[in-house]
Design a protein around this motif. Structure first.
Motif, PDB file in Angstrom:
ATOM      1  N   PHE A  27      15.254  16.919 -68.412  1.00  0.00           N
ATOM      2  CA  PHE A  27      16.449  16.082 -68.237  1.00  0.00           C
ATOM      3  C   PHE A  27      16.153  14.643 -68.662  1.00  0.00           C
ATOM      4  O   PHE A  27      16.901  14.042 -69.431  1.00  0.00           O
ATOM      5  CB  PHE A  27      16.919  16.120 -66.779  1.00  0.00           C
ATOM      6  CG  PHE A  27      18.071  15.208 -66.511  1.00  0.00           C
ATOM      7  CD1 PHE A  27      19.366  15.611 -66.779  1.00  0.00           C
ATOM      8  CD2 PHE A  27      17.861  13.936 -65.988  1.00  0.00           C
ATOM      9  CE1 PHE A  27      20.431  14.757 -66.542  1.00  0.00           C
ATOM     10  CE2 PHE A  27      18.917  13.079 -65.748  1.00  0.00           C
ATOM     11  CZ  PHE A  27      20.213  13.488 -66.029  1.00  0.00           C
ATOM     12  N   MET A  28      15.055  14.099 -68.153  1.00  0.00           N
ATOM     13  CA  MET A  28      14.701  12.718 -68.463  1.00  0.00           C
ATOM     14  C   MET A  28      14.453  12.536 -69.965  1.00  0.00           C
ATOM     15  O   MET A  28      14.836  11.523 -70.545  1.00  0.00           O
ATOM     16  CB  MET A  28      13.476  12.282 -67.660  1.00  0.00           C
ATOM     17  CG  MET A  28      13.676  12.357 -66.142  1.00  0.00           C
ATOM     18  SD  MET A  28      15.060  11.403 -65.536  1.00  0.00           S
ATOM     19  CE  MET A  28      14.304   9.791 -65.443  1.00  0.00           C
ATOM     20  N   ALA A  87      26.930  17.526 -77.701  1.00  0.00           N
ATOM     21  CA  ALA A  87      25.568  17.938 -77.346  1.00  0.00           C
ATOM     22  C   ALA A  87      25.256  17.641 -75.877  1.00  0.00           C
ATOM     23  O   ALA A  87      24.216  18.068 -75.374  1.00  0.00           O
ATOM     24  CB  ALA A  87      24.562  17.246 -78.260  1.00  0.00           C
ATOM     25  N   HIS A  88      26.155  16.964 -75.181  1.00  0.00           N
ATOM     26  CA  HIS A  88      26.003  16.741 -73.743  1.00  0.00           C
ATOM     27  C   HIS A  88      26.146  18.065 -72.983  1.00  0.00           C
ATOM     28  O   HIS A  88      25.496  18.283 -71.960  1.00  0.00           O
ATOM     29  CB  HIS A  88      27.064  15.742 -73.271  1.00  0.00           C
ATOM     30  CG  HIS A  88      27.144  15.576 -71.799  1.00  0.00           C
ATOM     31  ND1 HIS A  88      27.984  16.339 -71.010  1.00  0.00           N
ATOM     32  CD2 HIS A  88      26.510  14.736 -70.948  1.00  0.00           C
ATOM     33  CE1 HIS A  88      27.854  15.971 -69.750  1.00  0.00           C
ATOM     34  NE2 HIS A  88      26.961  15.005 -69.695  1.00  0.00           N
ATOM     35  N   THR A  89      26.976  18.948 -73.477  1.00  0.00           N
ATOM     36  CA  THR A  89      27.326  20.177 -72.763  1.00  0.00           C
ATOM     37  C   THR A  89      26.126  21.056 -72.432  1.00  0.00           C
ATOM     38  O   THR A  89      25.988  21.489 -71.285  1.00  0.00           O
ATOM     39  CB  THR A  89      28.392  20.961 -73.557  1.00  0.00           C
ATOM     40  OG1 THR A  89      29.469  20.082 -73.863  1.00  0.00           O
ATOM     41  CG2 THR A  89      28.916  22.145 -72.762  1.00  0.00           C
ATOM     42  N   PRO A  90      25.218  21.350 -73.370  1.00  0.00           N
ATOM     43  CA  PRO A  90      24.070  22.206 -73.016  1.00  0.00           C
ATOM     44  C   PRO A  90      23.161  21.587 -71.951  1.00  0.00           C
ATOM     45  O   PRO A  90      22.603  22.307 -71.119  1.00  0.00           O
ATOM     46  CB  PRO A  90      23.321  22.399 -74.330  1.00  0.00           C
ATOM     47  CG  PRO A  90      24.289  22.047 -75.403  1.00  0.00           C
ATOM     48  CD  PRO A  90      25.258  21.076 -74.807  1.00  0.00           C
ATOM     49  N   VAL A  91      23.023  20.268 -71.977  1.00  0.00           N
ATOM     50  CA  VAL A  91      22.199  19.609 -70.953  1.00  0.00           C
ATOM     51  C   VAL A  91      22.889  19.723 -69.604  1.00  0.00           C
ATOM     52  O   VAL A  91      22.270  20.047 -68.590  1.00  0.00           O
ATOM     53  CB  VAL A  91      21.936  18.130 -71.325  1.00  0.00           C
ATOM     54  CG1 VAL A  91      21.210  17.410 -70.202  1.00  0.00           C
ATOM     55  CG2 VAL A  91      21.138  18.053 -72.621  1.00  0.00           C
ATOM     56  N   MET A  92      24.210  19.477 -69.574  1.00  0.00           N
ATOM     57  CA  MET A  92      24.968  19.575 -68.332  1.00  0.00           C
ATOM     58  C   MET A  92      24.933  21.011 -67.786  1.00  0.00           C
ATOM     59  O   MET A  92      24.875  21.214 -66.573  1.00  0.00           O
ATOM     60  CB  MET A  92      26.414  19.140 -68.556  1.00  0.00           C
ATOM     61  CG  MET A  92      27.219  19.107 -67.281  1.00  0.00           C
ATOM     62  SD  MET A  92      28.964  18.829 -67.576  1.00  0.00           S
ATOM     63  CE  MET A  92      29.405  20.326 -68.437  1.00  0.00           C
TER      64      MET A  92
END
Length: 168
Positions: A27-28, A87-92
């Motif tokens: 995450f970081m 690309a925020h979606t896969p991390v979320m």
């Protein structure tokens, strides 16, 4: 779309481990890239950040694992596109790996006058209001969106994008 109002958002969580722990390292490691995507997204106006460029070191409570994220957007559609169609979606989608389940509301949206920068206390108050009273014009969700104060209309019960079902 209102030019007098912008949409503020807050989301909070409690990390499963302190900074530096390998459990939250993915995450970081993604933060700078994801923040850059937000900064370049259509409709993005502002986000909470410290000197490092992110908000993870900001401690608004006595809990050292509590994290707060805030941003301001032109409107709900711009924010939705960033959250669920970038690309925020896969991390979320991996948030359960990095954050404990949160009791109560962990995300709130609300309208602010254009140019206003919300404070952390203001944002936590909106979460409390949402948790206590459910979606209202003062604090709402993506699903139960309220129009900007200068727009007519009633809250809209948005059905999730089929691509997003099960991913949020």
């Amino acid at each position: 779309m209102s030019e007098s109002w912008h949409l503020a958002q807050v989301n909070v969580g409690r990390f499963v481990a302190p900074p530096g722990d390998p459990r939250i390292e993915p995450f970081m490691a993604a933060l700078d890239r994801i923040n850059a995507i937000a900064d370049a997204s259509p409709g993005f106006i502002w986000r909470l950040q410290d000197d490092s460029g992110n908000a993870t070191a900001i401690r608004p409570t006595s809990d050292p694992l509590f994290a707060v994220n805030m941003s301001v957007w032109r409107d709900a559609d711009a924010l939705f596109d960033y959250v669920y169609r970038s690309a925020h979606t896969p991390v979320m989608a991996r948030r359960r790996e990095f954050f404990d389940r949160f009791d109560g509301a962990y995300q709130a949206l609300w309208w602010i006058p254009a140019g206003h920068i919300p404070t952390i206390d203001e944002a936590l108050g909106r979460l409390w209001r949402l948790d206590r009273y459910g979606p209202t014009a003062q604090a709402f969700t993506f699903k139960a969106r309220f129009p900007a104060p200068d727009e007519s209309g009633v809250p809209v019960d948005h059905q999730p994008d089929p691509w997003c079902v099960g991913r949020a």
